[in-house]
Design a protein around this motif. Structure first.
Motif, PDB file in Angstrom:
ATOM      1  N   PHE A  16       0.840  -1.202   0.000  1.00 54.10           N
ATOM      2  CA  PHE A  16       0.000   0.000   0.000  1.00 54.10           C
ATOM      3  C   PHE A  16       0.875   1.252   0.000  1.00 54.10           C
ATOM      4  CE2 PHE A  16      -3.453  -2.810   1.388  1.00 54.10           C
ATOM      5  CZ  PHE A  16      -4.508  -2.284   0.655  1.00 54.10           C
ATOM      6  N   GLY A  17       0.576   2.150  -0.921  1.00 55.58           N
ATOM      7  CA  GLY A  17       1.325   3.390  -1.021  1.00 55.58           C
ATOM      8  C   GLY A  17       2.444   3.340  -2.028  1.00 55.58           C
ATOM      9  N   VAL A  18       2.858   2.137  -2.431  1.00 58.62           N
ATOM     10  CA  VAL A  18       3.904   1.974  -3.444  1.00 58.62           C
ATOM     11  C   VAL A  18       3.334   1.316  -4.695  1.00 58.62           C
ATOM     12  CG1 VAL A  18       6.133   0.916  -4.015  1.00 58.62           C
ATOM     13  CG2 VAL A  18       5.736   1.839  -1.723  1.00 58.62           C
ATOM     14  N   LEU A  19       2.753   0.134  -4.524  1.00 58.45           N
ATOM     15  CA  LEU A  19       2.178  -0.595  -5.653  1.00 58.45           C
ATOM     16  C   LEU A  19       0.718  -0.220  -5.907  1.00 58.45           C
ATOM     17  CD1 LEU A  19       3.549  -4.197  -4.929  1.00 58.45           C
ATOM     18  CD2 LEU A  19       4.528  -2.444  -6.439  1.00 58.45           C
ATOM     19  N   ARG A  20       0.025   0.137  -4.844  1.00 58.43           N
ATOM     20  CA  ARG A  20      -1.418   0.351  -4.953  1.00 58.43           C
ATOM     21  C   ARG A  20      -1.907   1.272  -3.856  1.00 58.43           C
ATOM     22  NH1 ARG A  20      -4.759  -4.440  -2.103  1.00 58.43           N
ATOM     23  NH2 ARG A  20      -6.303  -2.833  -2.477  1.00 58.43           N
ATOM     24  N   ASP A  21      -3.131   1.790  -4.043  1.00 61.43           N
ATOM     25  CA  ASP A  21      -3.826   2.483  -2.969  1.00 61.43           C
ATOM     26  C   ASP A  21      -5.096   1.701  -2.657  1.00 61.43           C
ATOM     27  OD1 ASP A  21      -5.587   3.079  -5.026  1.00 61.43           O
ATOM     28  OD2 ASP A  21      -5.115   5.218  -5.081  1.00 61.43           O
ATOM     29  N   GLY A  22      -6.051   2.321  -2.000  1.00 64.43           N
ATOM     30  CA  GLY A  22      -7.265   1.613  -1.635  1.00 64.43           C
ATOM     31  C   GLY A  22      -8.180   1.291  -2.793  1.00 64.43           C
ATOM     32  N   LYS A  23      -7.900   1.882  -3.961  1.00 60.37           N
ATOM     33  CA  LYS A  23      -8.755   1.671  -5.131  1.00 60.37           C
ATOM     34  C   LYS A  23      -8.183   0.651  -6.108  1.00 60.37           C
ATOM     35  CE  LYS A  23     -10.414   6.449  -4.830  1.00 60.37           C
ATOM     36  NZ  LYS A  23     -10.485   7.773  -5.506  1.00 60.37           N
ATOM     37  N   GLY A  24      -6.856   0.611  -6.233  1.00 61.25           N
ATOM     38  CA  GLY A  24      -6.244  -0.314  -7.174  1.00 61.25           C
ATOM     39  C   GLY A  24      -4.794   0.041  -7.430  1.00 61.25           C
ATOM     40  N   PRO A  25      -4.177  -0.567  -8.461  1.00 59.06           N
ATOM     41  CA  PRO A  25      -2.764  -0.328  -8.744  1.00 59.06           C
ATOM     42  C   PRO A  25      -2.493   1.118  -9.155  1.00 59.06           C
ATOM     43  CG  PRO A  25      -3.561  -2.288  -9.893  1.00 59.06           C
ATOM     44  CD  PRO A  25      -4.769  -1.581  -9.358  1.00 59.06           C
ATOM     45  N   TYR A  26      -1.323   1.601  -8.766  1.00 58.83           N
ATOM     46  CA  TYR A  26      -0.876   2.894  -9.269  1.00 58.83           C
ATOM     47  C   TYR A  26      -0.474   2.754 -10.735  1.00 58.83           C
ATOM     48  CZ  TYR A  26      -0.540   4.902  -4.547  1.00 58.83           C
ATOM     49  OH  TYR A  26      -0.821   5.396  -3.289  1.00 58.83           O
ATOM     50  N   PRO A  27      -0.552   3.842 -11.507  1.00 60.04           N
ATOM     51  CA  PRO A  27      -0.088   3.803 -12.893  1.00 60.04           C
ATOM     52  C   PRO A  27       1.369   3.309 -12.952  1.00 60.04           C
ATOM     53  CG  PRO A  27      -1.233   5.863 -12.460  1.00 60.04           C
ATOM     54  CD  PRO A  27      -1.084   5.173 -11.133  1.00 60.04           C
ATOM     55  N   HIS A  28       1.652   2.422 -13.882  1.00 61.75           N
ATOM     56  CA  HIS A  28       2.995   1.884 -14.143  1.00 61.75           C
ATOM     57  C   HIS A  28       3.449   0.837 -13.129  1.00 61.75           C
ATOM     58  CE1 HIS A  28       3.206   5.208 -16.954  1.00 61.75           C
ATOM     59  NE2 HIS A  28       3.117   6.071 -15.953  1.00 61.75           N
ATOM     60  N   ALA A  29       2.724   0.645 -12.024  1.00 62.13           N
ATOM     61  CA  ALA A  29       3.215  -0.245 -10.973  1.00 62.13           C
ATOM     62  C   ALA A  29       3.303  -1.700 -11.432  1.00 62.13           C
ATOM     63  CB  ALA A  29       2.335  -0.137  -9.735  1.00 62.13           C
ATOM     64  N   VAL A  30       2.301  -2.171 -12.161  1.00 61.83           N
ATOM     65  CA  VAL A  30       2.292  -3.565 -12.631  1.00 61.83           C
ATOM     66  C   VAL A  30       3.494  -3.819 -13.530  1.00 61.83           C
ATOM     67  CG1 VAL A  30       1.057  -5.265 -14.011  1.00 61.83           C
ATOM     68  CG2 VAL A  30      -0.209  -3.813 -12.419  1.00 61.83           C
ATOM     69  N   GLU A  31       3.719  -2.919 -14.480  1.00 66.81           N
ATOM     70  CA  GLU A  31       4.820  -3.086 -15.431  1.00 66.81           C
ATOM     71  C   GLU A  31       6.169  -2.905 -14.749  1.00 66.81           C
ATOM     72  OE1 GLU A  31       7.062  -3.759 -18.774  1.00 66.81           O
ATOM     73  OE2 GLU A  31       4.963  -4.253 -18.321  1.00 66.81           O
ATOM     74  N   THR A  32       6.268  -1.963 -13.823  1.00 65.74           N
ATOM     75  CA  THR A  32       7.536  -1.719 -13.133  1.00 65.74           C
ATOM     76  C   THR A  32       7.962  -2.928 -12.314  1.00 65.74           C
ATOM     77  OG1 THR A  32       7.114   0.655 -13.046  1.00 65.74           O
ATOM     78  CG2 THR A  32       8.732  -0.217 -11.496  1.00 65.74           C
ATOM     79  N   LEU A  33       7.011  -3.535 -11.619  1.00 65.96           N
ATOM     80  CA  LEU A  33       7.322  -4.732 -10.838  1.00 65.96           C
ATOM     81  C   LEU A  33       7.784  -5.852 -11.756  1.00 65.96           C
ATOM     82  CD1 LEU A  33       7.302  -5.699  -7.886  1.00 65.96           C
ATOM     83  CD2 LEU A  33       5.015  -6.635  -8.301  1.00 65.96           C
ATOM     84  N   ARG A  34       7.129  -5.988 -12.900  1.00 70.26           N
ATOM     85  CA  ARG A  34       7.522  -7.013 -13.866  1.00 70.26           C
ATOM     86  C   ARG A  34       8.925  -6.756 -14.408  1.00 70.26           C
ATOM     87  NH1 ARG A  34       3.622  -6.390 -17.389  1.00 70.26           N
ATOM     88  NH2 ARG A  34       2.260  -7.988 -16.502  1.00 70.26           N
ATOM     89  N   ARG A  35       9.228  -5.494 -14.729  1.00 69.67           N
ATOM     90  CA  ARG A  35      10.549  -5.141 -15.264  1.00 69.67           C
ATOM     91  C   ARG A  35      11.645  -5.411 -14.229  1.00 69.67           C
ATOM     92  NH1 ARG A  35      10.643  -1.299 -19.526  1.00 69.67           N
ATOM     93  NH2 ARG A  35      12.924  -1.415 -19.333  1.00 69.67           N
ATOM     94  N   LEU A  36      11.360  -5.124 -12.978  1.00 69.65           N
ATOM     95  CA  LEU A  36      12.346  -5.342 -11.926  1.00 69.65           C
ATOM     96  C   LEU A  36      12.653  -6.828 -11.777  1.00 69.65           C
ATOM     97  CD1 LEU A  36      13.900  -3.486  -9.982  1.00 69.65           C
ATOM     98  CD2 LEU A  36      12.129  -3.914  -8.280  1.00 69.65           C
ATOM     99  N   LYS A  37      11.623  -7.655 -11.865  1.00 66.58           N
ATOM    100  CA  LYS A  37      11.832  -9.099 -11.769  1.00 66.58           C
ATOM    101  C   LYS A  37      12.572  -9.618 -12.995  1.00 66.58           C
ATOM    102  CE  LYS A  37      11.750 -13.049  -9.941  1.00 66.58           C
ATOM    103  NZ  LYS A  37      12.799 -13.259  -8.926  1.00 66.58           N
ATOM    104  N   GLN A  38      12.246  -9.089 -14.159  1.00 60.58           N
ATOM    105  CA  GLN A  38      12.920  -9.495 -15.390  1.00 60.58           C
ATOM    106  C   GLN A  38      14.399  -9.122 -15.373  1.00 60.58           C
ATOM    107  OE1 GLN A  38      10.483  -7.599 -18.372  1.00 60.58           O
ATOM    108  NE2 GLN A  38       9.090  -9.353 -18.548  1.00 60.58           N
ATOM    109  N   ALA A  39      14.749  -8.136 -14.563  1.00 59.30           N
ATOM    110  CA  ALA A  39      16.153  -7.731 -14.429  1.00 59.30           C
ATOM    111  C   ALA A  39      16.937  -8.698 -13.543  1.00 59.30           C
ATOM    112  CB  ALA A  39      16.235  -6.314 -13.860  1.00 59.30           C
TER     113      ALA A  39
END
Length: 286
Positions: free
Chosen positions: A26-49
């Motif tokens: 909460f506060g980094v990946l998402r808020d109370g409504k859903g994912p923040y913009p770019h968060a899904v892709e950023t997490l994926r890119r970090l893992k791919q690294a």
């Protein structure tokens, strides 16, 4: 860093410095409504690294519950190696205690959770009670501060505090993000219990148990190669400092409206300054 935190525009600028990331939910990946913009892709890119990634959350729910919830929001489950929650750490502590006690008589637990969630005590030798008057201990996993006023919890907990009943708080966050905005979190209820004269054992960030569990999972990765990402100076940044780890403060979440002066005040108050500041959880602005 002696000159204060370095502001970066994307994780691509520093990811090569680290082998593992402990990322707040909460506060980094998402808020109370859903994912923040770019968060899904950023997490994926970090893992791919090639990074080892632990989602490190002050959630009173167990790890599997949070795994499912994050995936349902559109995050790729392959983007993290473990979703470690304070609730998971506490459950393991309670399981070990139950084995040691093994009296054959289930302890009465007053569980304070959210949305009827019982996962913090499921599978343990505990009997649930709704009364502070006959509880053997309190398990404070979540807040419904958007539903009940603090006075509701005071009336519920005062009889237990008067009897010296111990409390295990598995979610130290004092502010939580909801669909309607912010409300007081489980950490504030735990503070209230202490104000009433009760004793609280705190599990989660910034306290040591959750970091010790994460470090055990990471094995031989050196502390200087581990970076924590969070939105709370009190929990994420101070917790990282206490564990001897590097940190990144994102300015979304609970500090979204804070000024630089506000942040500096909080750095001094909690004795912890991040190594980096990132406007949001984003891979690159390019």
């Amino acid at each position: 860093m002696t000159d204060g935190p370095l502001t970066i525009s994307g994780l691509d600028e520093i990811e090569e410095r680290f082998d593992a990331f402990l990322i707040d939910q909460f506060g980094v990946l998402r808020d109370g409504k859903g994912p923040y913009p770019h968060a899904v892709e950023t997490l994926r890119r970090l893992k791919q690294a090639g990074k080892t990634i632990i989602i490190l959350s002050n959630s009173g729910k167990r790890s599997a519950e949070n795994d499912r919830r994050l995936a349902a929001l559109g995050f790729d489950p392959q983007s993290w190696d473990w979703f470690l929650t304070s609730g998971e750490v506490a459950w393991r502590i309670l399981q070990a205690e139950s084995r040691q006690l093994s009296s054959g008589i289930a302890r009465k637990c007053l569980l304070i959770s959210r949305d009827g969630d019982t996962s913090p005590m499921d599978g343990l030798d505990l009997a649930r009670t709704d009364r502070g008057e006959d509880a053997d201990f309190l398990l404070l996993a979540a807040s419904e501060g958007d539903v009940h006023p603090l006075s509701f919890y005071e009336a519920l907990l005062a009889p237990a505090a008067a009897r010296g009943v111990p409390c295990l708080c598995t979610n130290p966050d004092k502010i939580m993000l909801t669909k309607e905005g912010t409300a007081f979190g489980a950490g504030r209820i735990a503070e209230l219990y202490e104000e009433l004269g009760g004793t609280v054992r705190w599990i989660g960030k910034p306290f040591p148990d959750i970091y010790a569990t994460a470090r055990e999972f990471l094995g031989s990765i050196a502390p200087e190669k581990i970076c924590c990402i969070g939105d709370s100076i009190e929990h994420d940044i101070a917790g990282a400092a206490g564990a001897g780890l590097k940190s990144i403060l994102v300015t979304t979440g609970i500090l979204e409206t804070a000024t630089d002066a506000d942040r500096q005040t909080l750095f001094a108050e909690h004795g912890a300054t991040p190594d980096f500041i990132l406007p949001s959880f984003i891979w690159s602005e390019r």
